[in-house]
Design an enzyme around this catalytic site. Structure first.
Site, PDB file in Angstrom:
ATOM      1  N   ASN B 385       0.731  -1.303  -0.184  1.00  0.00           N
ATOM      2  CA  ASN B 385       0.008   0.334  -0.350  1.00  0.00           C
ATOM      3  C   ASN B 385       1.033   1.191  -0.058  1.00  0.00           C
ATOM      4  OD1 ASN B 385      -1.926   1.966   0.479  1.00  0.00           O
ATOM      5  ND2 ASN B 385      -3.778   0.968   1.698  1.00  0.00           N
ATOM      6  N   ASP B 386       1.310   1.343   0.864  1.00  0.00           N
ATOM      7  CA  ASP B 386       2.083   2.951   1.228  1.00  0.00           C
ATOM      8  C   ASP B 386       3.453   2.852  -0.024  1.00  0.00           C
ATOM      9  OD1 ASP B 386       0.657   3.896   2.982  1.00  0.00           O
ATOM     10  OD2 ASP B 386       1.764   2.636   4.709  1.00  0.00           O
ATOM     11  N   VAL B 387       3.666   1.701  -0.133  1.00  0.00           N
ATOM     12  CA  VAL B 387       5.259   1.728  -0.949  1.00  0.00           C
ATOM     13  C   VAL B 387       4.895   2.017  -2.430  1.00  0.00           C
ATOM     14  CG1 VAL B 387       6.801   0.313   0.703  1.00  0.00           C
ATOM     15  CG2 VAL B 387       4.549  -0.734  -1.226  1.00  0.00           C
ATOM     16  N   SER B 426       1.134   3.070   7.147  1.00  0.00           N
ATOM     17  CA  SER B 426       0.421   4.545   7.643  1.00  0.00           C
ATOM     18  C   SER B 426      -0.720   5.244   8.067  1.00  0.00           C
ATOM     19  CB  SER B 426       1.627   5.712   6.607  1.00  0.00           C
ATOM     20  OG  SER B 426       0.815   5.880   5.747  1.00  0.00           O
TER      21      SER B 426
END
Lengths: 100, 459
Positions: B385-387, B426
């Protein structure tokens, strides 16, 4: 070894050179090997076991024996556990060629 | 020097060489498997010759054998049994044991006799301090990652308290230099302070940052072992400990860099698992059926798969490899793109994929593959997700701004397999999911990939 001033400097040089060696060895390690390498270096400091063996082997009081024994158990755990998990992880790293 | 001592010194020298060659080989995928064997033989050699150390009493040798069997046996059993996903906490555990062992040597030295020289005494104290902090700190890291400790100790002045703990332990240690065994109680206080400091330092750190901390403790244990080596006149410990101390320090920096965190912020700001509020995103997420997604991939020239830790949680690695093989048979070029923090620690995802049978030459890291996304037909994001969140590039107000990301948004099509509409680690909304060229394939990772396999087979 580091008793006299001469010994002190020899020790200092050994420390410096070994530190550069450690730094150089892994300076170019790819990210894919970070986890196994951390585990592998964790195994290598399992050498603390031999220090614990000497400490326990020469212990002449019950307190010394108890602490030394704990040290040997912990040191052996570090060495053996570190080896087993590193070996398991690295065993799986194969290239396309090796699979066929 | 008698013959036994001479042979021990020679063997330690050989062991030190084997350790260095072993570590060197472990830093390249081609030779890594052999590397651990080299180091392993070094360890066996050093351990066996140590039994011949002059002056060991017979009763104590029996105790040594029992101790090795006990510690080694438990570690062997747990190490063989542990799942690949739980690897980070096992490394923490074994590392803590090493730190504890270094601490134990320090305790034996400090409770008995006085130092030969000021330097020896100083190193004995410093090694004991570092070893003890590494021991209790690693144990806390293990407990936290294992899920045994979910309530972090956090308060405003924790950094000051920790500094005070370490400083007082150090001052007491310096006081002991004169003649340590004369102050038995103080020695005990010294070790207690160091142990508490390790607990307090590690406790506030969030799960995401833990790998960096484990790596740091790994380096510290190495350093403690080296110091103990100087105290005991043990060359194998000096070399192995120092090499690991330096290599571990560099590895810690590399990991922190890969995670876009500074070591200081990891240790002193306790972010790791706090959630952040972020603004709403315009647009909608557009769903796709697995049959359409499968066809899209089967007729692509080039597919990049981006796995995240969600993939491992869903145990979908094997299915993903099956899908990859099927696409490759159809002539599709498939690669894996791994973000440095894709697993639970840098490199962890590679281990998980390797376990499923994915060859390492299909796997690329961020720098190698990021320029290829523009030329890619389909990107399949599974459990990441965040990456892949483009705000890291575009929105300076975002908490992840500046973090290196995989540029999945630049590909022609993006398919995201996701359990639900939740946010990432996050807590930030992912703009990638709202882009025009992105389609969402909802479902459990393993089931969704199984459906994709069926769809590719049918096309």
């Amino acid at each position: 070894m580091i008793g006299g001033i001469e010994g002190f400097f020899i020790a200092l040089y050994i420390f410096m050179l070994a530190a550069f060696t450690g730094y150089e060895i892994i300076a170019k390690v790819p990210v894919i090997l970070h986890t196994p390498l951390m585990s592998g270096s964790n195994f290598v400091h399992g050498i603390v076991l031999v220090g614990c063996m000497v400490a326990l082997g020469k212990a002449d009081s019950t307190l010394g024996q108890v602490i030394g024994f704990i040290g040997v158990v912990l040191g052996a755990g570090n060495a053996v556990g570190g080896y087993v998990v590193t070996e398991r992880m690295l065993e799986m790293f194969k290239s396309s060629g090796e699979r066929k | 020097m008698d013959f036994a001592t001479f042979m021990i010194k020679v063997s330690y020298f050989v062991a030190a060489v084997l350790f260095i060659i072993g570590l060197k080989r472990m830093s390249s995928p081609k030779t890594a498997r052999g590397g651990i064997l080299w180091a392993g033989w070094g360890m066996v050699l050093a351990t066996v010759v140590t039994f011949f150390w002059p002056g060991l009493s017979f009763g104590n040798i029996v105790l040594i054998i029992i101790g090795i069997a006990l510690g080694g046996g438990i570690a062997w059993w747990t190490g063989k049994k542990v799942a690949m996903t739980d690897m980070p906490q096992m490394i923490a555990l074994y590392n803590g044991m090493g730190g504890g062992a270094a601490g134990a040597i320090a305790a034996v030295t400090l409770y008995k006799g006085s130092p030969e020289s000021l330097t020896v005494g100083f190193l004995a104290v410093l090694g004991g301090l570092i070893g003890s902090v590494s021991f209790s700190g690693s144990m806390i890291a293990f407990a936290k990652l294992q899920g045994w400790m979910n309530k972090p100790i956090r308060f405003k002045t924790i950094n000051q308290v920790n500094a005070a703990l370490l400083l007082s332990a150090f001052i007491i240690g310096m006081f002991l230099l004169g003649n340590y065994s004369a102050h038995g109680t103080l020695v005990t206080v010294f070790f207690l302070l160091a142990l508490v400091a390790g607990i307090m330092l590690t406790s506030p750190i969030g799960g995401a940052d833990m790998p960096v901390v484990i790596s740091l403790y790994n380096a510290l244990t190495g350093l403690a072992v080296a110091f103990k080596g100087f105290v005991l006149d043990n060359e194998a410990m000096i070399i192995a400990g120092t090499v690991v101390g330096a290599a571990g320090t560099l590895l810690t920096q590399l990991m922190a860099k890969a995670m876009n965190r500074s070591l200081a912020s990891v240790l002193f700001s306790a972010f790791g698992d706090e959630s952040v509020d972020s603004g709403e995103v315009e647009g909608t997420m557009k769903p796709i059926e697995s049959s359409d997604a499968g066809i899209m991939m089967a007729f692509a020239d080039r597919v990049i798969i981006i796995p995240g830790y969600g993939l491992a949680v869903a145990q979908a690695q094997h299915k993903v490899w099956e899908l990859t093989q099927m696409l490759r048979e159809k002539g599709v070029k498939v690669s894996f793109a791994i973000h440095p923090v894709a697993g639970r620690m840098p490199g962890h995802m590679n281990v998980l994929l390797a376990e499923a049978g994915v060859p390492y030459d299909l796997i690329f890291d961020l720098d190698e593959i990021n320029s290829d996304f523009e030329k890619t037909d389909v990107v399949l994001v599974i459990g990441a997700n965040d990456v892949v969140n483009p705000v890291a590039r575009t929105d300076p107000s975002s908490p992840i701004y500046g973090m290196p990301i995989l540029n999945a948004d630049k590909a022609r099509n993006v398919i995201v397999i996701k359990r639900g509409k939740g946010k990432g680690f996050s807590g930030i909304e992912n703009r990638l999911f709202y882009l025009d060229n992105t389609r969402m394939l909802y479902g459990d990772g393993q089931a969704a990939v199984a459906e994709l396999i069926q769809a590719v087979k049918a096309s």
